[in-house]
Design a protein around this motif. Structure first.
Motif, short mmCIF file in Angstrom:
data_model
loop_
_atom_site.label_atom_id
_atom_site.label_comp_id
_atom_site.label_asym_id
_atom_site.label_seq_id
_atom_site.Cartn_x
_atom_site.Cartn_y
_atom_site.Cartn_z
N TRP A 1 120.14 48.20 28.50
CA TRP A 1 120.83 47.25 29.65
C TRP A 1 120.55 45.91 29.25
N PHE A 2 119.26 45.56 28.98
CA PHE A 2 118.85 44.10 28.66
C PHE A 2 119.44 43.69 27.24
N ILE B 1 115.22 40.26 23.42
CA ILE B 1 113.74 40.09 23.16
C ILE B 1 113.18 41.11 24.38
N VAL B 2 113.47 40.70 25.71
CA VAL B 2 113.04 41.46 26.73
C VAL B 2 113.16 43.11 26.31
N GLY B 3 114.27 43.22 26.12
CA GLY B 3 114.69 44.85 25.70
C GLY B 3 113.80 45.39 24.72
N VAL C 1 107.70 36.13 31.37
CA VAL C 1 108.28 34.73 31.37
C VAL C 1 109.74 34.81 30.72
N LEU C 2 109.97 35.67 29.87
CA LEU C 2 111.24 35.55 29.20
C LEU C 2 112.30 36.31 30.30
N ILE D 1 102.20 41.41 25.46
CA ILE D 1 103.72 41.70 25.43
C ILE D 1 104.26 41.78 26.78
N LEU D 2 103.85 42.37 27.55
CA LEU D 2 104.03 42.12 29.12
C LEU D 2 104.24 40.86 29.63
#
Length: 235
Positions: free
Chosen positions: A205-206, A13-15, A57-58, A51-52
């Motif tokens: 990478w994430f 999700i972060v990616g 948090v994630l 979003i950020l």
């Protein structure tokens, strides 16, 4: 091995959130100053802050999951625990800063436009100091980038994941480059750091590490079953 499924999903999700953030910013071309931008593109920029905020948090969950995955390789390292804490602080500040800005940016920008004159000029001049907790990105980009770079070195040394390692080292370096660009005022460094790192390298990478973490978690039950089978008493 500790479970890493939740951290793996968080990494995926972060990616995607990093990519989404950069795309939204790119379709919101900068105007004459940040106050006008936040009036013109208020909905898009509020979306970016949300979003950020959730990305931060994630991101904390991802740091903990990757640290669990690399635990046996870093247990004797003095530096890695420091970089891990720095990354957690970086993601935490990213979340706090952006959730704080959701309401503040809207109120400040519209108030400045309504008042005009000296009030408008003052808010434009001091905008970064008023709303940003890390104006030059030392914490939210620098700390996180340093950790990503460190993970890249560790995976290169201990895991047979050359592409993942290179992505980590290049992506971490791009985030650090972004900070140096902000500090020096050299725009090209920021463009390279965010364009190459924020839009391409770091998200990949994430996502790649997320896939690795999910696969590692799926392998845990098989390992336990194999151990139980081996420990069965023979008749």
């Amino acid at each position: 091995m500790k479970k890493t499924r939740l951290g793996g999903i968080s990494a995926l999700i972060v990616g995607f959130l990093y990519i989404l953030t950069v795309v939204i910013v790119l379709v919101s071309p900068p105007g004459e100053n940040p106050v006008v931008d936040h009036v013109t593109y208020i909905n898009r920029l509020v979306a970016v802050h949300y979003i950020l905020g959730f990305l931060g948090v994630l991101g904390i969950m991802v740091v903990l999951a990757i640290s669990n995955r690399l635990e046996k390789y870093t247990e004797s390292s003095e530096w890695y625990p420091y970089s891990k804490v720095m990354a957690i602080i970086g993601f935490a500040l990213l979340a706090i800063n952006n959730f704080r800005q959701v309401g503040m940016d809207h109120e400040l920008s519209h108030e400045a436009m309504m008042k005009g004159g000296v009030v408008f000029e003052t808010i434009v001049t001091s905008w970064a100091g008023l709303v940003e907790l890390s104006p030059q990105g030392w914490v939210d980009f620098g700390f996180v980038g340093l950790w990503i770079f460190t993970v890249g070195i560790i995976t290169n040394k201990y895991l047979n994941k050359k592409v993942l390692s290179i992505l980590g080292m290049v992506g971490g370096a791009c985030f650090i480059l972004t900070v140096l660009g902000n500090v020096s005022g050299i725009t090209v460094l920021v463009m390279v750091g965010m364009g190459l790192g924020g839009l391409i390298i770091v998200p990949i990478w994430f996502i790649s590490f997320g896939i690795l973490l999910v696969k590692s978690d799926n392998a845990i039950p098989s390992i336990h079953v194999a151990k139980l089978e081996n420990n069965k008493p023979t008749i």
